[in-house]
Design a protein around this motif. Structure first.
Motif, PDB file in Angstrom:
ATOM      1  N   SER A 244      -8.820   2.742   3.339  1.00 56.48           N
ATOM      2  CA  SER A 244      -8.751   1.776   4.436  1.00 56.48           C
ATOM      3  C   SER A 244      -7.310   1.428   4.767  1.00 56.48           C
ATOM      4  O   SER A 244      -6.952   1.239   5.935  1.00 56.48           O
ATOM      5  N   ASN A 245      -6.463   1.360   3.734  1.00 64.04           N
ATOM      6  CA  ASN A 245      -5.042   1.076   3.956  1.00 64.04           C
ATOM      7  C   ASN A 245      -4.371   2.209   4.726  1.00 64.04           C
ATOM      8  O   ASN A 245      -3.554   1.971   5.626  1.00 64.04           O
ATOM      9  N   ILE A 246      -4.722   3.451   4.355  1.00 66.85           N
ATOM     10  CA  ILE A 246      -4.141   4.609   5.037  1.00 66.85           C
ATOM     11  C   ILE A 246      -4.521   4.601   6.514  1.00 66.85           C
ATOM     12  O   ILE A 246      -3.693   4.869   7.392  1.00 66.85           O
ATOM     13  N   LYS A 247      -5.775   4.294   6.799  1.00 69.60           N
ATOM     14  CA  LYS A 247      -6.229   4.241   8.194  1.00 69.60           C
ATOM     15  C   LYS A 247      -5.450   3.181   8.975  1.00 69.60           C
ATOM     16  O   LYS A 247      -5.060   3.403  10.130  1.00 69.60           O
ATOM     17  N   ARG A 248      -5.227   2.020   8.336  1.00 71.85           N
ATOM     18  CA  ARG A 248      -4.483   0.964   9.019  1.00 71.85           C
ATOM     19  C   ARG A 248      -3.012   1.331   9.193  1.00 71.85           C
ATOM     20  O   ARG A 248      -2.391   0.972  10.194  1.00 71.85           O
TER      21      ARG A 248
ATOM     22  N   CYS B 169      -4.347  10.329  -9.840  1.00 71.93           N
ATOM     23  CA  CYS B 169      -3.571   9.986  -8.647  1.00 71.93           C
ATOM     24  C   CYS B 169      -4.426  10.064  -7.388  1.00 71.93           C
ATOM     25  O   CYS B 169      -4.267   9.253  -6.470  1.00 71.93           O
ATOM     26  N   ALA B 170      -5.351  11.031  -7.343  1.00 71.31           N
ATOM     27  CA  ALA B 170      -6.245  11.144  -6.193  1.00 71.31           C
ATOM     28  C   ALA B 170      -7.139   9.920  -6.085  1.00 71.31           C
ATOM     29  O   ALA B 170      -7.440   9.455  -4.973  1.00 71.31           O
ATOM     30  N   LEU B 171      -7.562   9.372  -7.222  1.00 74.72           N
ATOM     31  CA  LEU B 171      -8.372   8.154  -7.198  1.00 74.72           C
ATOM     32  C   LEU B 171      -7.606   7.011  -6.535  1.00 74.72           C
ATOM     33  O   LEU B 171      -8.169   6.221  -5.773  1.00 74.72           O
ATOM     34  N   GLY B 172      -6.308   6.928  -6.844  1.00 76.63           N
ATOM     35  CA  GLY B 172      -5.490   5.893  -6.212  1.00 76.63           C
ATOM     36  C   GLY B 172      -5.426   6.068  -4.709  1.00 76.63           C
ATOM     37  O   GLY B 172      -5.504   5.099  -3.950  1.00 76.63           O
ATOM     38  N   LEU B 173      -5.297   7.312  -4.261  1.00 75.37           N
ATOM     39  CA  LEU B 173      -5.250   7.580  -2.827  1.00 75.37           C
ATOM     40  C   LEU B 173      -6.593   7.275  -2.170  1.00 75.37           C
ATOM     41  O   LEU B 173      -6.651   6.673  -1.092  1.00 75.37           O
ATOM     42  N   ILE B 174      -7.674   7.691  -2.828  1.00 74.31           N
ATOM     43  CA  ILE B 174      -9.013   7.463  -2.281  1.00 74.31           C
ATOM     44  C   ILE B 174      -9.319   5.977  -2.160  1.00 74.31           C
ATOM     45  O   ILE B 174      -9.896   5.522  -1.160  1.00 74.31           O
TER      46      ILE B 174
ATOM     47  N   SER C 156       0.824  -1.210   0.000  1.00 73.19           N
ATOM     48  CA  SER C 156       0.000   0.000   0.000  1.00 73.19           C
ATOM     49  C   SER C 156       0.858   1.259   0.000  1.00 73.19           C
ATOM     50  O   SER C 156       0.549   2.230  -0.691  1.00 73.19           O
ATOM     51  N   VAL C 157       1.944   1.254   0.762  1.00 73.99           N
ATOM     52  CA  VAL C 157       2.835   2.410   0.788  1.00 73.99           C
ATOM     53  C   VAL C 157       3.432   2.633  -0.601  1.00 73.99           C
ATOM     54  O   VAL C 157       3.507   3.760  -1.099  1.00 73.99           O
ATOM     55  N   GLY C 158       3.855   1.538  -1.233  1.00 76.14           N
ATOM     56  CA  GLY C 158       4.404   1.644  -2.580  1.00 76.14           C
ATOM     57  C   GLY C 158       3.388   2.210  -3.558  1.00 76.14           C
ATOM     58  O   GLY C 158       3.715   3.050  -4.398  1.00 76.14           O
TER      59      GLY C 158
END
Length: 216
Positions: free
Chosen positions: A196-200, A187-192, A146-148
């Motif tokens: 759930s990954n960002i929260k974890r 790129c924003a779509l990828g972040l959105i 997810s970070v990658g």
């Protein structure tokens, strides 16, 4: 140009509808949506159907981004030579939208990272080396897919701006703002899609490479 923009998005969306993971699993007489995390992307396919399946799905999802951009370039380069990079960007956006929200899967698709990478390869290949290094380091150092994926999105956008301002992108100055906006949306779509990954990640509970939760 408005019609050309809409056609470019539509062409990209049609390419995006080739949801490689879903169709490959269907060929294997299984429904990838009922396996593992239920995601149709590369990682879940790799975990549930094996390395060969993962590679095929990654290439399939990536090349539909490449082909969408190239086809739009072939169609419009003669009529819109000054705006062709804008139309390429819209084609890439359409491909990501098709992958993330495929109509034949009730708009429940993947996270679009492989397709974004394919768009980047055709639209701004100079951004690929840095994004590849960022993704690779995130795997071997942090062990988070997810970070990658998030770094690829951020790296793609930042480099698009840098190359655009330096003239490397090959787009006239008057078209750059719109290009930045369209690539920014991709790129924003990828972040959105990685909310759930960002929260974890923030809570320290994110799964590492090849853990159960799908990251792509």
């Amino acid at each position: 140009m408005t019609t050309a923009r809409l056609i470019a998005i539509f062409i990209g969306y049609l390419f995006g509808l080739f949801t490689t993971g879903y169709f490959y699993a269907k060929h294997m007489h299984v429904d990838i949506r009922s396996m593992g995390s239920g995601n149709i992307g590369t990682t879940n396919t790799f975990r549930t159907l094996g390395k060969k399946a993962g590679v095929i799905v990654f290439l399939g999802d990536g090349f539909k981004g490449v082909f969408a951009v190239l086809l739009v370039w072939l169609i419009f380069r003669g009529n819109y030579p000054q705006e062709i990079k804008i139309l390429e960007a819209y084609a890439g956006l359409g491909a990501v939208l098709g992958h993330n929200f495929p109509v034949h899967l009730k708009f429940k698709g993947g996270k679009g990272i492989a397709t974004t990478a394919g768009m980047m390869l055709a639209f701004c290949p100079w951004a690929v080396p840095v994004c590849l290094v960022l993704f690779t380091l995130s795997i071997f150092v942090k062990r988070y897919v997810s970070v990658g994926s998030l770094l690829v999105c951020l790296g793609f956008f930042i480099q698009t701006v840098i190359f655009g301002r330096n003239g490397v992108l090959g787009a006239p100055p008057q078209t750059l703002t719109e290009i930045y906006v369209v690539v920014g949306i991709v790129c924003a779509l990828g972040l959105i899609r990685h909310q759930s990954n960002i929260k974890r990640l923030l809570s320290g509970t994110e799964n590492k490479v090849f853990a159960q939760e799908d990251e792509k």
